[in-house]
Design an enzyme around this catalytic site. Structure first.
Site, PDB file in Angstrom:
ATOM      1  N   SER A 138       9.296   9.204  12.362  1.00 10.32           N
ATOM      2  CA  SER A 138       9.246   8.798  10.949  1.00 10.32           C
ATOM      3  C   SER A 138       8.724   9.987  10.153  1.00 10.32           C
ATOM      4  O   SER A 138       8.061  10.870  10.720  1.00 10.32           O
ATOM      5  CB  SER A 138       8.269   7.628  10.804  1.00 10.32           C
ATOM      6  OG  SER A 138       7.996   7.364   9.440  1.00 10.32           O
ATOM      7  N   TYR A 151       0.407   2.881  12.489  1.00  5.51           N
ATOM      8  CA  TYR A 151       1.784   3.405  12.467  1.00  5.51           C
ATOM      9  C   TYR A 151       1.767   4.931  12.384  1.00  5.51           C
ATOM     10  O   TYR A 151       2.495   5.616  13.124  1.00  5.51           O
ATOM     11  CB  TYR A 151       2.508   2.790  11.265  1.00  5.51           C
ATOM     12  CG  TYR A 151       3.987   3.054  11.191  1.00  5.51           C
ATOM     13  CD1 TYR A 151       4.898   2.281  11.906  1.00  5.51           C
ATOM     14  CD2 TYR A 151       4.502   4.073  10.373  1.00  5.51           C
ATOM     15  CE1 TYR A 151       6.269   2.504  11.810  1.00  5.51           C
ATOM     16  CE2 TYR A 151       5.864   4.304  10.272  1.00  5.51           C
ATOM     17  CZ  TYR A 151       6.744   3.510  10.988  1.00  5.51           C
ATOM     18  OH  TYR A 151       8.099   3.737  10.896  1.00  5.51           O
ATOM     19  N   LYS A 155       3.195   7.425  15.211  1.00  7.74           N
ATOM     20  CA  LYS A 155       4.320   8.321  14.910  1.00  7.74           C
ATOM     21  C   LYS A 155       3.902   9.796  15.067  1.00  7.74           C
ATOM     22  O   LYS A 155       4.706  10.612  15.527  1.00  7.74           O
ATOM     23  CB  LYS A 155       4.870   8.036  13.508  1.00  7.74           C
ATOM     24  CG  LYS A 155       5.506   6.643  13.360  1.00  7.74           C
ATOM     25  CD  LYS A 155       6.693   6.421  14.302  1.00  7.74           C
ATOM     26  CE  LYS A 155       7.437   5.131  14.004  1.00  7.74           C
ATOM     27  NZ  LYS A 155       8.583   4.920  14.909  1.00  7.74           N
TER      28      LYS A 155
END
Ligand code: NAD
Length: 256
Positions: A138, A151, A155
């Site tokens: 991402s 998150y 990532k």
């Protein structure tokens, strides 16, 4: 011989778009995902493009299920040429309110599952002296946003894992790269809108314009098809000397 691709989380969003792009190239596809109608979604793609396929509902929270999914794909098709670690989940909350179980699940699905799938496919790729591993990271693998602690950590972690696999894979013809998309209009983004609206005290339209697209220099969502075609590019036989990169496909977010 027809090539085979295994894509985790391929019955929705970006993963499904990647599956469609490889189906158009005639690949065998090993689908995976938790959608209740996942088997039908996989069959519909296979019927449309007249390809061979399998579907596994393996839960990426369960290492044994991941190992079985990979072993079954190798048994069904003889090998896996391309592994795309794509399955992902998200949760948005300030760190002092972030539920511990959400942290654990996000790290498990978005990071640890990629380790288990890579480890499981490694021996076969090594024996074949060929492999393409593509991790759907991402823009949050390269940049942070408030309220996305788990998150962003997962990532960033998968970007580091990608580089390490590039080094270990190079002697065996295995490349490993990460794609770092900006915002793509899929269920994972749609589900965040109410959470973001509450945290930021905004309307849902304001979340799209002021939170999501605010980061993009190009004020548009990144098309699923662009992420899919970037995956095709990195999976090509000719791409053997591109490895260890974390490639932004992010409407200019990382230019800031
Ligand atoms: P999505 O919600 O449409 O798809 C996620 C897929 O992962 C689904 O098929 C789902 O069933 C699967 N999945 C989730 N948890 C799973 C589990 N425990 N076991 C097995 N499968 C599981 O979302 P998407 O946008 O297509 O996301 C795909 C990937 O792209 C994710 O890794 C996400 O972090 C990443 N990504 C998305 C965006 C975006 O803006 N949509 C941006 C950057 C990166």
């Amino acid at each position: 011989m027809t090539k085979t691709i295994l894509i985790t989380g391929s019955t929705s969003g970006i993963g499904l778009g990647i599956a469609r792009a490889f189906a158009a190239l005639g690949y065998n596809i090993a689908f995976n995902g938790l959608e209740a109608n996942g088997a039908e979604i996989a069959k519909a793609v296979a019927d449309e493009f007249k390809i061979k396929y399998s579907f596994s509902p393996a839960n990426m929270l369960q290492p044994e299920a991941i190992r079985t999914m990979v072993a079954d794909a190798i048994t069904a098709f003889g090998k896996v040429d391309v592994l795309v670690n794509n399955a992902g989940i998200q949760y948005v909350a300030p760190v002092d309110e972030f539920p511990e179980d959400k942290w654990d699940d996000i790290i498990a699905v978005n990071l640890t599952a990629a380790f288990h799938a890579t480890k499981a496919v490694w021996g076969s790729m090594k024996a074949n002296k060929y492999g393409r591993i593509i991790n759907i990271a991402s823009a949050h693998g390269l940049r942070a946003s408030a309220f996305k602690s788990a998150y962003v950590a997962a990532k960033h972690g998968i970007v580091g894992f990608t580089k390490t696999m590039a080094l270990e894979g190079a002697p065996f013809g295995i490349t490993c790269n990460a794609i770092c998309p900006g915002y793509v209009d899929t269920p994972i983004v749609r589900k965040q809108i109410p959470q973001q609206a509450e945290i930021h005290n905004m309307t849902e339209q304001e979340v799209i314009e002021n939170i999501f697209l605010e980061r993009h220099a190009v004020k548009e969502f990144v098309p699923i098809e662009l992420v899919a075609q970037t995956t095709v590019f990195l999976a090509a036989e000719q791409a053997g000397t591109i490895t260890g990169v974390a490639l932004p496909v992010d409407a200019g977010w990382n230019a800031h």
